[in-house]
Design a protein around this motif. Sequence first.
Motif, short mmCIF file in Angstrom:
data_model
loop_
_atom_site.label_atom_id
_atom_site.label_comp_id
_atom_site.label_asym_id
_atom_site.label_seq_id
_atom_site.Cartn_x
_atom_site.Cartn_y
_atom_site.Cartn_z
N GLY A 117 3.49 8.07 -2.66
CA GLY A 117 2.40 8.16 -1.70
C GLY A 117 1.84 6.81 -1.30
N ILE A 118 0.65 6.86 -0.74
CA ILE A 118 -0.06 5.68 -0.22
C ILE A 118 -1.13 5.28 -1.22
CG2 ILE A 118 -1.40 4.75 1.70
CD1 ILE A 118 1.42 5.55 2.50
N SER A 120 0.47 2.39 8.27
CA SER A 120 1.90 2.55 7.99
C SER A 120 2.57 3.43 9.05
CB SER A 120 2.10 3.15 6.60
OG SER A 120 1.65 2.27 5.59
N ALA A 121 1.92 4.53 9.38
CA ALA A 121 2.51 5.45 10.36
C ALA A 121 2.65 4.79 11.72
CB ALA A 121 1.64 6.71 10.46
N LYS A 130 6.75 6.72 5.37
CA LYS A 130 6.23 7.22 4.09
C LYS A 130 7.32 7.34 3.04
CE LYS A 130 3.85 11.24 2.15
NZ LYS A 130 3.27 12.57 2.46
N ASN A 179 -4.94 2.85 5.25
CA ASN A 179 -3.59 2.42 4.87
C ASN A 179 -2.51 3.33 5.44
OD1 ASN A 179 -4.61 0.30 3.34
ND2 ASN A 179 -4.67 1.51 1.45
N ALA A 180 -2.68 4.63 5.27
CA ALA A 180 -1.66 5.57 5.74
C ALA A 180 -1.50 5.50 7.25
CB ALA A 180 -2.04 6.99 5.31
N GLU A 181 -2.61 5.36 7.97
CA GLU A 181 -2.55 5.27 9.43
C GLU A 181 -1.82 4.01 9.87
OE1 GLU A 181 -3.55 6.91 13.24
OE2 GLU A 181 -3.51 7.70 11.20
N ARG A 224 0.79 -1.23 0.00
CA ARG A 224 0.00 0.00 0.00
C ARG A 224 0.82 1.27 0.00
NH1 ARG A 224 -1.17 -3.57 3.21
NH2 ARG A 224 -0.59 -2.53 5.12
N GLN A 225 2.13 1.16 -0.35
CA GLN A 225 2.97 2.35 -0.47
C GLN A 225 3.67 2.32 -1.82
OE1 GLN A 225 4.70 1.85 3.91
NE2 GLN A 225 5.45 3.72 2.95
#
Length: 792
Positions: A193-194, A248-249, A330, A244-246, A188-189
């Motif tokens: 970006g995501i 990963s972070a 990221k 997805n972004a959450e 998902r990266q």
Amino acid sequence: MTDDSQHLKVIEQRLLWLSHWMIHNANHLRPKQDGIKIGGHQASSASMVSIMTALYFSALRPEDRVAVKPHASPIFHAMQYLMGNQTREKMENFRGYGGVQSYPSRTKDIDDVDFSTGSVGLGVGITALASMVQDFIRAKDWGAEVDAGRMVALVGDAELDEGNVYEVLQEGWKNDLRNCWWVIDYNRQSLDGIVREGLFGRVEKIFEAFGWDVVRVKYGALQRDAFDEPGGARLRDWIDACPNAEYSALTYRGGAVWRERLMEDLGDQGDVTALLERRSDAELAALMENLGGNCVSTMAEAFAAVDHDRPVCFLAYTIKGWGTPIAGHKDNHGGLMTKAQMAEWQAHMGVAEGQEWEPFATVKDAAALKQFLARVPFFARGARRYSDARLPVPAVAVDTSREISTQMAFGKILDDLARGDSDLAARIMTTSPDVTGTTGLGPWVNRRKLFARAAQSDAFIEHRIPSTAKWNFAPEGQHLELGIAEMNLFLLLGAAGLSHSLFGKRVIPIGTVYDPFVARGLDALNYACYQDARFMIVGTPSGVTLAPEGGAHQSVGTPLIGMSQDGLAAFEPAFADELAVIMEWAFDYLQRDGHKDGGGDPDERTWLRDETGGSVYLRLTTKPLEQPGKRHDDAFVQGAIDGGYWLRKPGPNCSVVIAYQGAVADEAIAAAGMIGEHRRDVGVLAVTSADRLNAGWTAAQRDRARGNAQARSHVESLLGELPRHCTLVTAIDGHPATLSWLGAVAGHRVIPHGVEHFGQTGTIGDLYRHFGLDRESLAQAVTHLTVGAAVA
């Protein structure tokens, strides 16, 4: 955990370490000469390590073939190093001259690469088309003993943005695709970006619509065990809902932050709180990062569960950078661990200083692991590249008693082969993107049928409706019809052009396409040549000579593509006998041994007749020309192959030579006659291949620079006797730069004629006059742009 599962886990950790150390060494330890970043994609490699370990060490068989995700190249090389198929020297020189390549390469790497990758999406698509080639071979008497292997693509999720992937899905559905796996690294990266939320729900539906089984591998063994605990269902729901972004972070920030966030969202529910509190921060981080694609045992189970030959898409959820300090960040796509991060991670991985390159460092029972590796099926036979005997080439001839175009002559040559029973004809596979009948293949297909795994009759024949096309589909058929997608055409030619190596059975692939649309598949053409695939591509009709069709169907730059494309010998014959000579030579050229030296420059040859083989591009036309009669002398035959010959040999006082290539032959010959009324000793140079002439010239110059003063190319011999004051007038239905370099060979002035702008509709005469390719324009150029004495 079983012994085999334990071995897989150990291998996974070894590959993770070796791949990352190789990248670290190249970027932080090896002396830099250019002062620029070397790179190597540590995070993209980490997300693939569990998938590749399970695939290669538990699922694959020797007959299977794999296209490795380009950015997972370090994992692939580390795996080959562990198996003794790659050297430490080349590993230490990763991305250096002669070292292991940035992306797996059949021709530059010494380890067992099945398909080169690098241009994203192409390695994905070629596996489906290779499976179709495998079916084509196995349906024939001469290929029935070939074991059916799976064609596997390891796919980065961002690669699915490439449109050619979906073109391949459609072609696979039409041809009843089987024995094909695509394993998607769903981290998902991407670089910038995501991956957009919800995208893969739609992607799954696309695969299902085209008849693929979709296997979602989302949860690892640790997560599935946790889901069985009280509160586990709520944890699973939270994971499913997390953006997805959450995710990963939170992964990058680690166990303590995971705990804080989960307690905030779920901590008031006692059973979930207890589930979290039973785990330390490190254990909690390991649990949350234990997605299905990062769990080697889960991936092995998913692969083992497939017991059919239908195409399968494995959607494997992963963490980009899994198991490393840059996991989830990221910016980790092109990011690298710092020296401090690597030192800390090295201690975490338990690798002692000085043992960084040891394949079995940290392995407690190396003997047991080596015994396991010795019985892994995929590696059991050693290198899996085959060879197949060269096929004798029958004589190729064509009737030249009447006017004929090169496109028609091509069709008649294939029709003559179809009538015969040569071994070479039996191995020909023709293909075309829905332009079979209009590119000269019709007679061949009528005699040799279209390929399908199950026979399909032609309804028009059954209903006794007259038609020039007899479209019978059968397993013995030798034409594989494609839809209008030139990327698929060149990927199929690439796969078929590797058949002798992939499957041990040689196929002679011949593809036809409208010449302007070569450019639509140019990336795939380059990709096929980069792998040293062997095929013949026929671009026809070509140029503004295709007059009424207008500018969208009139090619201009394709002769320059033919000249510049490595691994491709380009020809543009004007006459049928030239084409016959070239095709007979080409059938041998396609079969010559290639270069698999694993580094260096394989193209440092001294002269064209010393060269290895390659693919062949024929640029043909529909314009009929009066033929020059029977010609069989050695000078003509060898000249046509080497790129040119004197159609009208110049005299000692020659002041003008007209050099032409292709369809404008009649205009050039007529112009020479007009010029000859006023100038003495006018010569006419028939160029059959500017590409071959240029390649020989540059090769001879390289040889002279190395001290061989006697090296002399064919074009130097042709032009070397001309007086220095002689002017070369060049003419081609294509970009004039194709021939304008001829002046540099011996220092002659050049007046180039060709096409530099988009065409339009009209007659051939209209467009030749418009672009200055008609006989009057050629003659006037000599009159107005050169100084010469009139004939007394």
